[in-house]
Write a protein that holds these residues in place. Structure first.
Motif, PDB file in Angstrom:
ATOM      1  N   LEU A 118      35.784  12.006  -5.689  1.00 18.46           N
ATOM      2  CA  LEU A 118      35.412  13.281  -5.336  1.00 18.46           C
ATOM      3  C   LEU A 118      35.587  13.199  -3.684  1.00 18.46           C
ATOM      4  O   LEU A 118      35.021  12.467  -3.022  1.00 18.46           O
ATOM      5  CB  LEU A 118      33.878  13.554  -5.304  1.00 18.46           C
ATOM      6  N   THR A 119      35.929  14.171  -3.103  1.00 17.53           N
ATOM      7  CA  THR A 119      36.465  14.227  -1.592  1.00 17.53           C
ATOM      8  C   THR A 119      35.685  15.535  -1.092  1.00 17.53           C
ATOM      9  O   THR A 119      35.617  16.766  -1.435  1.00 17.53           O
ATOM     10  CB  THR A 119      37.679  14.214  -1.454  1.00 17.53           C
ATOM     11  N   SER A 120      35.259  15.489   0.123  1.00 18.89           N
ATOM     12  CA  SER A 120      34.920  16.742   0.987  1.00 18.89           C
ATOM     13  C   SER A 120      35.335  16.554   2.575  1.00 18.89           C
ATOM     14  O   SER A 120      35.214  15.356   3.207  1.00 18.89           O
ATOM     15  CB  SER A 120      33.396  16.607   0.888  1.00 18.89           C
ATOM     16  N   LEU A 121      35.275  17.486   3.455  1.00 20.74           N
ATOM     17  CA  LEU A 121      35.867  17.415   4.592  1.00 20.74           C
ATOM     18  C   LEU A 121      34.928  17.925   5.655  1.00 20.74           C
ATOM     19  O   LEU A 121      34.098  18.914   5.480  1.00 20.74           O
ATOM     20  CB  LEU A 121      37.161  18.227   4.914  1.00 20.74           C
ATOM     21  N   TYR A 122      34.908  17.068   6.778  1.00 20.13           N
ATOM     22  CA  TYR A 122      34.085  17.525   8.033  1.00 20.13           C
ATOM     23  C   TYR A 122      34.659  17.188   9.391  1.00 20.13           C
ATOM     24  O   TYR A 122      35.452  16.349   9.528  1.00 20.13           O
ATOM     25  CB  TYR A 122      32.832  16.332   7.738  1.00 20.13           C
ATOM     26  N   ALA A 123      33.852  18.011  10.414  1.00 22.36           N
ATOM     27  CA  ALA A 123      34.027  17.832  11.734  1.00 22.36           C
ATOM     28  C   ALA A 123      32.861  18.161  12.344  1.00 22.36           C
ATOM     29  O   ALA A 123      32.829  19.038  13.553  1.00 22.36           O
ATOM     30  CB  ALA A 123      35.285  18.366  12.224  1.00 22.36           C
ATOM     31  N   ASP A 124      31.603  17.733  11.921  1.00 24.82           N
ATOM     32  CA  ASP A 124      30.301  17.895  12.502  1.00 24.82           C
ATOM     33  C   ASP A 124      29.184  18.245  11.737  1.00 24.82           C
ATOM     34  O   ASP A 124      27.922  17.830  11.467  1.00 24.82           O
ATOM     35  CB  ASP A 124      30.300  18.859  13.590  1.00 24.82           C
ATOM     36  N   CYS A 125      29.424  19.067  10.355  1.00 25.45           N
ATOM     37  CA  CYS A 125      28.636  19.155   9.352  1.00 25.45           C
ATOM     38  C   CYS A 125      28.143  17.967   8.817  1.00 25.45           C
ATOM     39  O   CYS A 125      28.897  17.123   8.757  1.00 25.45           O
ATOM     40  CB  CYS A 125      29.393  20.328   8.307  1.00 25.45           C
ATOM     41  N   VAL A 126      27.206  18.293   7.934  1.00 28.24           N
ATOM     42  CA  VAL A 126      26.444  17.080   7.378  1.00 28.24           C
ATOM     43  C   VAL A 126      26.995  16.716   5.973  1.00 28.24           C
ATOM     44  O   VAL A 126      26.916  17.789   5.208  1.00 28.24           O
ATOM     45  CB  VAL A 126      24.752  17.296   7.076  1.00 28.24           C
ATOM     46  N   PRO A 127      27.480  15.682   5.630  1.00 32.49           N
ATOM     47  CA  PRO A 127      28.067  15.049   4.396  1.00 32.49           C
ATOM     48  C   PRO A 127      26.666  14.672   3.374  1.00 32.49           C
ATOM     49  O   PRO A 127      26.082  13.964   4.022  1.00 32.49           O
ATOM     50  CB  PRO A 127      29.017  13.847   4.619  1.00 32.49           C
ATOM     51  N   LEU A 128      26.472  15.128   2.328  1.00 29.86           N
ATOM     52  CA  LEU A 128      25.499  14.900   1.417  1.00 29.86           C
ATOM     53  C   LEU A 128      25.941  13.742   0.245  1.00 29.86           C
ATOM     54  O   LEU A 128      27.093  14.327  -0.398  1.00 29.86           O
ATOM     55  CB  LEU A 128      24.597  15.973   1.021  1.00 29.86           C
ATOM     56  N   TYR A 129      25.439  12.942  -0.077  1.00 25.35           N
ATOM     57  CA  TYR A 129      26.098  12.142  -1.332  1.00 25.35           C
ATOM     58  C   TYR A 129      24.826  11.978  -2.275  1.00 25.35           C
ATOM     59  O   TYR A 129      23.735  12.011  -1.572  1.00 25.35           O
ATOM     60  CB  TYR A 129      26.450  10.621  -0.691  1.00 25.35           C
ATOM     61  N   PHE A 130      25.090  11.958  -3.589  1.00 25.81           N
ATOM     62  CA  PHE A 130      24.156  11.775  -4.547  1.00 25.81           C
ATOM     63  C   PHE A 130      24.571  10.642  -5.587  1.00 25.81           C
ATOM     64  O   PHE A 130      25.735  10.891  -6.012  1.00 25.81           O
ATOM     65  CB  PHE A 130      24.036  13.226  -5.271  1.00 25.81           C
ATOM     66  N   TYR A 131      23.632  10.015  -6.170  1.00 25.24           N
ATOM     67  CA  TYR A 131      23.921   8.867  -7.210  1.00 25.24           C
ATOM     68  C   TYR A 131      22.710   8.810  -7.926  1.00 25.24           C
ATOM     69  O   TYR A 131      21.780   8.555  -7.692  1.00 25.24           O
ATOM     70  CB  TYR A 131      24.426   7.735  -6.519  1.00 25.24           C
ATOM     71  N   ALA A 132      23.019   8.958  -9.416  1.00 27.97           N
ATOM     72  CA  ALA A 132      22.018   8.750 -10.386  1.00 27.97           C
ATOM     73  C   ALA A 132      22.487   7.597 -11.126  1.00 27.97           C
ATOM     74  O   ALA A 132      23.249   7.758 -12.325  1.00 27.97           O
ATOM     75  CB  ALA A 132      21.776   9.978 -11.349  1.00 27.97           C
ATOM     76  N   PRO A 133      22.275   6.243 -10.823  1.00 27.17           N
ATOM     77  CA  PRO A 133      22.690   4.984 -11.413  1.00 27.17           C
ATOM     78  C   PRO A 133      22.304   4.964 -13.076  1.00 27.17           C
ATOM     79  O   PRO A 133      23.141   4.519 -13.793  1.00 27.17           O
ATOM     80  CB  PRO A 133      21.887   3.994 -10.980  1.00 27.17           C
ATOM     81  N   ASN A 134      21.232   5.542 -13.568  1.00 31.17           N
ATOM     82  CA  ASN A 134      21.088   5.596 -14.664  1.00 31.17           C
ATOM     83  C   ASN A 134      21.753   6.455 -15.615  1.00 31.17           C
ATOM     84  O   ASN A 134      21.465   6.287 -16.958  1.00 31.17           O
ATOM     85  CB  ASN A 134      19.265   5.765 -14.996  1.00 31.17           C
ATOM     86  N   ASP A 135      22.254   7.547 -14.960  1.00 28.02           N
ATOM     87  CA  ASP A 135      23.102   8.605 -15.788  1.00 28.02           C
ATOM     88  C   ASP A 135      24.334   8.675 -15.325  1.00 28.02           C
ATOM     89  O   ASP A 135      24.872   9.445 -15.951  1.00 28.02           O
ATOM     90  CB  ASP A 135      22.089   9.768 -15.324  1.00 28.02           C
ATOM     91  N   ASN A 136      24.710   7.678 -14.598  1.00 29.59           N
ATOM     92  CA  ASN A 136      26.228   7.516 -14.140  1.00 29.59           C
ATOM     93  C   ASN A 136      26.605   8.810 -13.694  1.00 29.59           C
ATOM     94  O   ASN A 136      28.215   9.096 -13.851  1.00 29.59           O
ATOM     95  CB  ASN A 136      27.113   6.973 -15.465  1.00 29.59           C
TER      96      ASN A 136
END
Length: 273
Positions: A118-136
């Motif tokens: 998964l990819t997303s693009l930035y030049a000042d905005c906030v990148p948010l990342y999410f991970y649920a290890p138990n649910d892949n």
């Protein structure tokens, strides 16, 4: 605390990758690519009037660096809103080598499939990342001030709870490099929207009035507070301390570069066996 650590010319969320050696997550810098002039040198964005062949070279170069084929990437056409789409292996290649095939009108992506980046693009905005290890489950969200006050972060959390039956206490979140409150001046129009997002609460750590009568806005802190209110545990949120405007030698900055600049890329993916 800065939790995005150097891994060659890009940054990686090392603490997550220690949890799962098949997880790849992080943020590119402006270093080590082929683009010239305002886009020097690792511009990852097709939509900024850079030479598209150079962008493709940059993407292929980075794909080799992390060992994730560019044909397996998925990107979207970001519109500064709260739209979130679940993607699968069938979507691989969307927006990876051009802009036209990117997932339309979308600022959040998530998947349960392996061998997708998964990819997303930035030049000042906030990148948010999410991970649920138990649910892949893995996800990304692009949070400019408009997406932030539209609560795209909590929207991802709510979707995972309601549609994917994920326990919110198991969700890990990361807030990546973006413009800091030191460099992000906004007016009353933006602050009024921030107040609405905070349900009218005044939070000193989110914004402060400056000598010019405008406000210094801490978008990272605002996103953190909104994620906490959505039920993410404080110990499960990591926040980068890097400012894309202050560190203009490392990052592209829309404000610092007066609108003509390249884009960094946030990324997250899980490799299969």
């Amino acid at each position: 605390m800065n939790t995005f650590e150097r891994s060659g010319k890009h940054l990686a969320i090392q603490s997550w990758q220690k949890l799962n050696s098949k997880l790849f997550s992080g943020f590119t810098t402006r270093e080590g690519g082929n683009s010239t002039m305002a886009f020097h040198s690792m511009n990852m964005g097709f939509h900024v009037n850079d030479d598209p062949d150079k962008v493709r070279k940059n993407r292929k170069l980075f794909s080799e660096d992390i060992g994730f084929p560019v044909e397996n990437w998925i990107g979207s056409k970001q519109v500064h809103a709260e739209n979130i789409v679940k993607v699968s292996k069938e979507d691989r290649g969307s927006g990876s080598l051009d802009f036209d095939t990117a997932i339309p009108d979308t600022d959040g992506l998530y998947t349960s499939d392996e061998n997708i980046l998964l990819t997303s693009l930035y030049a000042d905005c906030v990148p948010l990342y999410f991970y649920a290890p138990n649910d892949n489950l893995i996800g990304l969200a692009h949070a400019g001030w408009k997406g932030t006050v539209a609560k795209i972060g909590p929207a991802m959390i709510n979707i995972w709870q309601e549609k994917e039956s994920v326990d919110v206490k198991s969700i890990l979140a990361a807030i990546g490099p973006s413009i800091g409150h030191c460099c992000y001046e906004v007016d009353d129009r933006v602050i009024n929207e921030v107040k609405v997002a905070l349900d009218g609460d005044t939070v000193d750590t989110v914004y402060k009035k400056n000598a010019a009568g405008n406000y210094q806005l801490n978008l990272k802190k605002l996103n953190e507070i909104l994620l906490l209110r959505a039920g993410v545990l404080p110990e499960n949120i990591i926040v980068s301390d890097q400012c894309t405007s202050c560190q203009n030698d490392v990052f592209f900055s829309h404000r610092k570069d007066k609108g003509k600049t390249g884009r960094m890329m946030s990324y997250i993916g899980r490799k299969g066996d």
